[in-house]
Design a protein around this motif. Structure first.
Motif, mmCIF file in Angstrom:
data_model
loop_
_atom_site.group_PDB
_atom_site.id
_atom_site.type_symbol
_atom_site.label_atom_id
_atom_site.label_comp_id
_atom_site.label_asym_id
_atom_site.label_seq_id
_atom_site.Cartn_x
_atom_site.Cartn_y
_atom_site.Cartn_z
ATOM 1 N N ASP A 1 5.874 -21.906 8.898
ATOM 2 C CA ASP A 1 4.749 -22.836 7.907
ATOM 3 C C ASP A 1 4.969 -22.412 6.495
ATOM 4 O OD1 ASP A 1 4.298 -23.972 10.264
ATOM 5 O OD2 ASP A 1 2.594 -22.582 10.806
ATOM 6 N N LYS B 1 5.471 -22.115 2.576
ATOM 7 C CA LYS B 1 5.965 -22.975 1.690
ATOM 8 C C LYS B 1 6.131 -22.042 0.247
ATOM 9 C CE LYS B 1 3.246 -26.920 3.160
ATOM 10 N NZ LYS B 1 2.243 -27.992 2.886
ATOM 11 N N GLY C 1 14.310 -29.091 -2.461
ATOM 12 C CA GLY C 1 12.925 -29.917 -2.215
ATOM 13 C C GLY C 1 12.153 -29.877 -3.461
ATOM 14 N N GLU D 1 6.697 -22.287 -5.192
ATOM 15 C CA GLU D 1 5.884 -23.060 -3.905
ATOM 16 C C GLU D 1 6.440 -24.583 -3.662
ATOM 17 O OE1 GLU D 1 1.402 -24.726 -2.594
ATOM 18 O OE2 GLU D 1 1.444 -23.188 -4.117
ATOM 19 N N TYR D 2 6.855 -24.860 -2.524
ATOM 20 C CA TYR D 2 7.501 -25.990 -2.176
ATOM 21 C C TYR D 2 6.194 -27.046 -1.709
ATOM 22 C CZ TYR D 2 12.048 -24.494 -2.948
ATOM 23 O OH TYR D 2 13.338 -24.136 -3.578
ATOM 24 N N ALA D 3 6.592 -28.338 -2.035
ATOM 25 C CA ALA D 3 5.822 -29.167 -1.391
ATOM 26 C C ALA D 3 5.681 -29.336 0.332
ATOM 27 C CB ALA D 3 6.071 -30.755 -1.375
ATOM 28 N N ASP D 4 6.876 -28.807 0.935
ATOM 29 C CA ASP D 4 6.770 -28.718 2.356
ATOM 30 C C ASP D 4 7.680 -27.481 2.846
ATOM 31 O OD1 ASP D 4 9.572 -29.700 3.676
ATOM 32 O OD2 ASP D 4 9.218 -30.856 1.676
ATOM 33 N N ALA D 5 7.403 -26.952 3.959
ATOM 34 C CA ALA D 5 7.759 -25.585 4.576
ATOM 35 C C ALA D 5 9.502 -25.742 4.621
ATOM 36 C CB ALA D 5 7.262 -25.399 5.798
ATOM 37 N N ASP D 6 9.775 -26.981 5.181
ATOM 38 C CA ASP D 6 11.304 -27.179 5.323
ATOM 39 C C ASP D 6 12.094 -26.617 4.012
ATOM 40 O OD1 ASP D 6 10.885 -27.661 8.267
ATOM 41 O OD2 ASP D 6 11.444 -29.932 7.729
#
Length: 95
Positions: free
Chosen positions: A11, A13, A37, A60-65
């Motif tokens: 999870d 990010k 991303g 820091e990314y908006a989503d974990a993927d």
């Protein structure tokens, strides 16, 4: 051995990039890592006197993927001639 998702950082990010050369600026990181991303935050600590980065950054990314992809593709990758170390982190970025 059973591993909980927390150990796995599935999870997460945030990616932490180390071994940056002194030439790297925020723009480089957003261009290169933005490929994986949407970046919501970049923390690139600088030395006050020289204005050069301290050799590491947290993104820091908006989503974990996206964070997973960035970490797996960029770990061991090169930026400005240096081999990067990129790891997932479940710690929030300082503001």
């Amino acid at each position: 051995m059973d591993r909980s998702p927390k150990d796995d950082k599935r999870d997460a990010k945030v990616v932490v990039v180390t071994n940056l050369t002194r030439n790297v600026v925020e723009g480089h990181l957003s261009t290169i890592f933005g490929f994986y991303g949407e970046l919501v935050k970049i923390d690139l600590p600088m030395f006050g006197k020289s204005g050069q980065n301290r050799g590491k950054a947290a993104l820091e990314y908006a989503d974990a993927d996206a964070a997973q992809k960035a970490a797996s593709h960029m770990n061991g990758g090169q930026l400005d001639g240096a081999v990067l170390k990129v790891e997932l982190s479940d710690l929030p970025i300082r503001t």
